[in-house]
Design a protein around this motif. Structure first.
Motif, PDB file in Angstrom:
ATOM      1  N   LEU A   1      -3.702  14.328  -1.605  1.00 47.77           N
ATOM      2  CA  LEU A   1      -4.428  14.676  -0.729  1.00 47.77           C
ATOM      3  C   LEU A   1      -5.761  15.395  -1.041  1.00 47.77           C
ATOM      4  CD1 LEU A   1      -4.329  15.256   2.521  1.00 47.77           C
ATOM      5  CD2 LEU A   1      -3.091  17.461   2.057  1.00 47.77           C
ATOM      6  N   ASP A   2      -5.861  16.170  -2.345  1.00 50.18           N
ATOM      7  CA  ASP A   2      -7.112  16.834  -2.656  1.00 50.18           C
ATOM      8  C   ASP A   2      -8.289  15.639  -2.848  1.00 50.18           C
ATOM      9  OD1 ASP A   2      -5.553  16.066  -4.847  1.00 50.18           O
ATOM     10  OD2 ASP A   2      -6.326  17.526  -6.231  1.00 50.18           O
ATOM     11  N   ASP A   3      -7.816  14.571  -3.201  1.00 48.94           N
ATOM     12  CA  ASP A   3      -8.953  13.377  -3.416  1.00 48.94           C
ATOM     13  C   ASP A   3      -9.075  12.824  -2.044  1.00 48.94           C
ATOM     14  OD1 ASP A   3      -9.137  14.032  -5.921  1.00 48.94           O
ATOM     15  OD2 ASP A   3      -7.419  13.120  -6.645  1.00 48.94           O
ATOM     16  N   ALA A   4      -8.444  12.885  -0.940  1.00 49.36           N
ATOM     17  CA  ALA A   4      -8.838  12.234   0.123  1.00 49.36           C
ATOM     18  C   ALA A   4      -9.980  12.695   0.987  1.00 49.36           C
ATOM     19  CB  ALA A   4      -7.698  12.250   1.265  1.00 49.36           C
ATOM     20  N   GLY A   5     -10.984  11.820   1.445  1.00 54.52           N
ATOM     21  CA  GLY A   5     -12.078  12.072   2.380  1.00 54.52           C
ATOM     22  C   GLY A   5     -11.575  12.721   3.533  1.00 54.52           C
ATOM     23  N   THR A   6     -10.347  12.176   4.088  1.00 54.65           N
ATOM     24  CA  THR A   6     -10.123  12.599   5.454  1.00 54.65           C
ATOM     25  C   THR A   6      -8.447  12.672   5.371  1.00 54.65           C
ATOM     26  OG1 THR A   6      -9.719  10.435   6.518  1.00 54.65           O
ATOM     27  CG2 THR A   6     -11.985  11.407   6.725  1.00 54.65           C
ATOM     28  N   VAL A   7      -7.773  13.337   6.340  1.00 56.20           N
ATOM     29  CA  VAL A   7      -6.426  13.370   6.389  1.00 56.20           C
ATOM     30  C   VAL A   7      -5.897  12.228   7.251  1.00 56.20           C
ATOM     31  CG1 VAL A   7      -6.207  15.607   5.792  1.00 56.20           C
ATOM     32  CG2 VAL A   7      -6.389  15.154   8.211  1.00 56.20           C
ATOM     33  N   THR A   8      -6.785  11.181   7.702  1.00 51.17           N
ATOM     34  CA  THR A   8      -6.213  10.226   8.495  1.00 51.17           C
ATOM     35  C   THR A   8      -5.005   9.291   8.266  1.00 51.17           C
ATOM     36  OG1 THR A   8      -8.425  10.051   9.402  1.00 51.17           O
ATOM     37  CG2 THR A   8      -7.247   8.065   9.860  1.00 51.17           C
ATOM     38  N   THR A   9      -5.225   8.940   6.961  1.00 50.31           N
ATOM     39  CA  THR A   9      -3.866   8.146   6.438  1.00 50.31           C
ATOM     40  C   THR A   9      -2.709   8.838   6.423  1.00 50.31           C
ATOM     41  OG1 THR A   9      -5.546   6.851   4.866  1.00 50.31           O
ATOM     42  CG2 THR A   9      -3.143   7.056   4.114  1.00 50.31           C
ATOM     43  N   LEU A  10      -2.614  10.133   5.882  1.00 50.94           N
ATOM     44  CA  LEU A  10      -1.270  11.076   5.986  1.00 50.94           C
ATOM     45  C   LEU A  10      -0.851  11.314   7.193  1.00 50.94           C
ATOM     46  CD1 LEU A  10       0.630  12.682   4.448  1.00 50.94           C
ATOM     47  CD2 LEU A  10      -1.007  14.672   4.522  1.00 50.94           C
ATOM     48  N   ALA A  11      -1.908  11.424   8.217  1.00 53.11           N
ATOM     49  CA  ALA A  11      -1.360  11.641   9.647  1.00 53.11           C
ATOM     50  C   ALA A  11      -1.057  10.528  10.242  1.00 53.11           C
ATOM     51  CB  ALA A  11      -2.824  12.188  10.386  1.00 53.11           C
ATOM     52  N   GLY A  12      -1.533   9.344   9.898  1.00 60.82           N
ATOM     53  CA  GLY A  12      -1.084   8.045  10.480  1.00 60.82           C
ATOM     54  C   GLY A  12       0.400   7.957   9.986  1.00 60.82           C
ATOM     55  N   LEU A  13       0.685   7.994   8.750  1.00 63.23           N
ATOM     56  CA  LEU A  13       1.931   7.619   8.134  1.00 63.23           C
ATOM     57  C   LEU A  13       2.995   8.735   8.571  1.00 63.23           C
ATOM     58  CD1 LEU A  13       0.825   7.202   4.499  1.00 63.23           C
ATOM     59  CD2 LEU A  13       1.852   5.547   5.983  1.00 63.23           C
ATOM     60  N   LEU A  14       2.600  10.152   8.737  1.00 68.35           N
ATOM     61  CA  LEU A  14       3.480  10.757   9.391  1.00 68.35           C
ATOM     62  C   LEU A  14       3.899  10.360  11.103  1.00 68.35           C
ATOM     63  CD1 LEU A  14       2.272  14.569   8.123  1.00 68.35           C
ATOM     64  CD2 LEU A  14       4.717  13.051   7.849  1.00 68.35           C
ATOM     65  N   GLY A  15       2.848   9.890  11.891  1.00 71.82           N
ATOM     66  CA  GLY A  15       3.015   9.623  13.078  1.00 71.82           C
ATOM     67  C   GLY A  15       3.962   8.499  13.203  1.00 71.82           C
ATOM     68  N   GLU A  16       4.313   7.636  12.236  1.00 65.35           N
ATOM     69  CA  GLU A  16       5.174   6.726  12.718  1.00 65.35           C
ATOM     70  C   GLU A  16       6.620   6.814  12.939  1.00 65.35           C
ATOM     71  OE1 GLU A  16       5.049   3.562   9.287  1.00 65.35           O
ATOM     72  OE2 GLU A  16       3.211   3.823   9.126  1.00 65.35           O
ATOM     73  N   PRO A  17       7.312   6.405  14.014  1.00 63.81           N
ATOM     74  CA  PRO A  17       8.426   6.804  14.331  1.00 63.81           C
ATOM     75  C   PRO A  17       9.513   6.672  13.365  1.00 63.81           C
ATOM     76  CG  PRO A  17       7.503   5.131  15.877  1.00 63.81           C
ATOM     77  CD  PRO A  17       6.761   5.022  14.676  1.00 63.81           C
ATOM     78  N   ALA A  18      10.646   7.386  13.423  1.00 62.92           N
ATOM     79  CA  ALA A  18      11.777   7.222  12.426  1.00 62.92           C
ATOM     80  C   ALA A  18      12.678   5.906  12.367  1.00 62.92           C
ATOM     81  CB  ALA A  18      12.735   8.560  12.755  1.00 62.92           C
ATOM     82  N   VAL A  19      12.955   5.635  11.263  1.00 60.47           N
ATOM     83  CA  VAL A  19      13.741   4.521  11.299  1.00 60.47           C
ATOM     84  C   VAL A  19      15.084   5.034  10.604  1.00 60.47           C
ATOM     85  CG1 VAL A  19      14.180   2.380  10.104  1.00 60.47           C
ATOM     86  CG2 VAL A  19      11.901   2.752  10.684  1.00 60.47           C
ATOM     87  N   THR A  20      16.019   5.017  11.315  1.00 64.84           N
ATOM     88  CA  THR A  20      17.494   5.936  10.948  1.00 64.84           C
ATOM     89  C   THR A  20      18.244   5.291   9.963  1.00 64.84           C
ATOM     90  OG1 THR A  20      18.260   5.272  12.982  1.00 64.84           O
ATOM     91  CG2 THR A  20      17.224   7.434  12.836  1.00 64.84           C
ATOM     92  N   ALA A  21      18.037   3.634   9.898  1.00 62.15           N
ATOM     93  CA  ALA A  21      18.708   2.956   9.057  1.00 62.15           C
ATOM     94  C   ALA A  21      17.771   2.298   8.257  1.00 62.15           C
ATOM     95  CB  ALA A  21      19.531   2.015   9.767  1.00 62.15           C
ATOM     96  N   PRO A  22      17.218   2.944   7.130  1.00 58.01           N
ATOM     97  CA  PRO A  22      15.963   2.581   6.520  1.00 58.01           C
ATOM     98  C   PRO A  22      16.309   1.222   5.857  1.00 58.01           C
ATOM     99  CG  PRO A  22      16.316   4.767   6.084  1.00 58.01           C
ATOM    100  CD  PRO A  22      17.299   4.287   6.719  1.00 58.01           C
ATOM    101  N   ASP A  23      15.326   0.083   5.563  1.00 58.09           N
ATOM    102  CA  ASP A  23      15.804  -1.182   5.063  1.00 58.09           C
ATOM    103  C   ASP A  23      15.400  -1.121   3.676  1.00 58.09           C
ATOM    104  OD1 ASP A  23      13.214  -1.405   4.839  1.00 58.09           O
ATOM    105  OD2 ASP A  23      12.642  -2.385   6.515  1.00 58.09           O
TER     106      ASP A  23
ATOM    107  N   ARG B   1      13.409   9.182   2.930  1.00 57.70           N
ATOM    108  CA  ARG B   1      14.142   7.915   3.122  1.00 57.70           C
ATOM    109  C   ARG B   1      15.307   8.002   4.312  1.00 57.70           C
ATOM    110  NH1 ARG B   1      13.870   3.445   2.721  1.00 57.70           N
ATOM    111  NH2 ARG B   1      15.817   2.709   1.360  1.00 57.70           N
ATOM    112  N   SER B   2      15.565   9.374   4.785  1.00 53.69           N
ATOM    113  CA  SER B   2      16.247   9.255   6.005  1.00 53.69           C
ATOM    114  C   SER B   2      15.888   8.881   7.075  1.00 53.69           C
ATOM    115  CB  SER B   2      17.097  10.924   6.101  1.00 53.69           C
ATOM    116  OG  SER B   2      15.822  11.740   6.479  1.00 53.69           O
ATOM    117  N   VAL B   3      14.505   8.594   7.521  1.00 52.72           N
ATOM    118  CA  VAL B   3      13.948   8.378   8.566  1.00 52.72           C
ATOM    119  C   VAL B   3      12.940   7.315   8.284  1.00 52.72           C
ATOM    120  CG1 VAL B   3      13.865  10.507   9.483  1.00 52.72           C
ATOM    121  CG2 VAL B   3      12.178   9.939   8.214  1.00 52.72           C
TER     122      VAL B   3
END
Length: 467
Positions: free
Chosen positions: A442-464, A424-426
């Protein structure tokens, strides 16, 4: 195969590993460790974290186009560059799982390596979890074989030196290399193994996490070269100019083949989860300080001076270290004066902003112990805290095993709260919950695409407050 017996045994262990071959307790532990590490990776993109910004800019400027996500950057690059950048982020806020005995931060190296290659090769979540587990175990065995206490004494960083072999093992699992190829990957990892404790002299704290990125990059390179048939030393743990001879003084190959005392998977099952954003050496001391403050109802103004007794072999890392994350004279006063410690405290100097922190910092002393505490180190990071109170009294407390160790695990709600606070800090609430779901499942995921995509989003330093 002409490789030496120890190198061959390590290679066969790596080549034969799958998620299905993991013991149940190892599989369960690695799920939890990776969940925790995802939160630290997300938080590393906070704009105060200069190492993340710097390595991200480097990756964007010099990395090639490719299939691997750069965390927090909304772009992809080649897997080697992604391993470097995201591995640096893995250790950026100093809250990732660590191994006390081996003095390692293996998840910081292995998870970014596995995510980059797992995304590129369309690997399943279980394949990624298995690869991380194997990498942690290999790094642990190399550290114990070399003796992490000796590595520290010689000025080498165990996480970087040993992490290179772990990253090569992680990549080898996902590339499905055979034992002969893994032998070459280990040899090429040995050629690149490096990492000096000189990062302690960088007050920006950029060089510290760069060591993990370096290990991830070098291990990834080793495995990819081995996959392509590149030649390599084939007895890196056995004969000739071995890694044991290069980095050790009393090194022994025994732990490499089967783990210390014939045990396996201690590199995973003995990993500890951090409740505090600072060097693990100070965690028992922080627990002792918390206990004293709670028992006696103390706040900063009640204390005239702080004294910490710690093993002499580790004191160079915590006694007046220029890095705030590794400085007892910073970490303990911040906790006492403010009632807590958050990761952003590492990237601004509260001694300049808070008179109470400055006063206590000037009156904090580290006592170098050459007796009992030294004998316990590094199996235990025992810390004894003594507070001299304003009313003339002196109170003391000691802790050998910090909260978050397997012997003193954090409750599930504490792990969830840590994850939420970090992410929530980002991130918005919506992204935080999506990331939690992806990491936990993660152990049920067919690929790591979703996790990687979520981690790839830029930080939001004043979370809404989006739901």
């Amino acid at each position: 195969m002409s490789s030496g017996p120890v190198t061959k045994a390590v290679a066969e262990f790596i080549a034969s590993a799958t998620f299905e071959t993991l013991p149940a307790e190892v599989a369960e532990r690695i799920r939890l460790l990776v969940f925790d590490a995802v939160g630290t990776l997300a938080a590393s993109t906070h704009p105060l974290v200069t190492s993340s910004a710097g390595i991200g800019a480097f990756a964007a400027a010099h990395g090639g186009a490719g299939p691997a996500t750069l965390i927090g950057q909304s772009m992809k690059t080649d897997v080697v560059t992604a391993a470097l950048a995201n591995g640096t982020r893995g250790y950026a806020i100093d809250m990732e799982p660590h191994h006390p005995e081996a003095i390692l931060h293996p998840i910081a190296v292995m998870l970014p390596t596995a995510l980059a290659l797992g995304e590129a090769r369309a690997c399943s979540g279980r394949q990624v979890l298995a690869a991380v587990a194997v990498g942690c175990e290999v790094a642990y065995r190399v550290s114990i074989a070399l003796d992490p206490k000796q590595l520290y004494a010689l000025g080498f960083h165990p996480s970087a030196v040993c992490g290179t072999f772990g990253a090569a093992a992680t990549a080898a699992v996902l590339l499905e290399l055979d034992a002969g190829q893994v032998v070459r990957a280990l040899g090429l990892a040995g050629l690149q193994a490096s990492g000096l404790m000189a990062w302690e002299d960088d007050p920006r704290e950029d060089a510290r996490p760069f060591q993990m990125g370096m290990a991830a990059r070098n291990g990834m390179t080793a495995a990819l070269l081995a996959e392509g048939g590149f030649g390599a030393p084939d007895r890196i743990f056995d004969a000739g100019h071995t890694v044991l001879r290069a980095f050790g003084r009393d090194a022994g190959a025994g732990p490499l083949a089967s783990g210390p005392d014939g045990k396996g998977w201690l590199g995973v099952t003995e990993l500890a989860i951090k409740p505090y954003p600072c060097v693990a050496f100070l965690h028992p001391a922080l627990d002792a300080l918390d206990a004293l403050a709670g028992e006696h109802g103390l706040v900063g103004r009640d204390v005239e001076a702080i004294r910490l007794r710690f093993a002499a072999s580790g004191c160079h890392c915590i006694d007046a270290n220029p890095l705030r994350s590794h400085c007892a004279q910073y970490v303990l006063p911040v906790r006492l004066a403010r009632g807590g410690l958050v990761f952003t405290d590492l990237f601004r100097d509260l001694r300049d902003e808070n008179p109470e922190v400055a006063r206590l910092a000037a009156r904090t002393e580290v006592v170098h112990d050459h007796g009992e505490f030294e004998d316990l180190f590094p199996d235990f990071y025992a810390g004894e805290v003594t507070l001299v109170l304003a009313d003339g009294r002196t109170v003391s407390g000691r802790c050998d095993i910090a909260r978050g160790y397997p012997e003193a695990p954090l409750a599930r709600h504490e792990l969830d709260d840590k994850f939420t606070d970090l992410v929530r800090s980002v991130a918005t609430r919506r992204r935080c919950e999506a990331l939690r779901e992806a990491a936990a499942g993660l152990d049920d995921a067919g690929t790591v695409t979703t996790l990687a995509g979520l981690l790839g989003e830029p930080a939001v330093t004043a979370p809404d407050s989006m739901d």
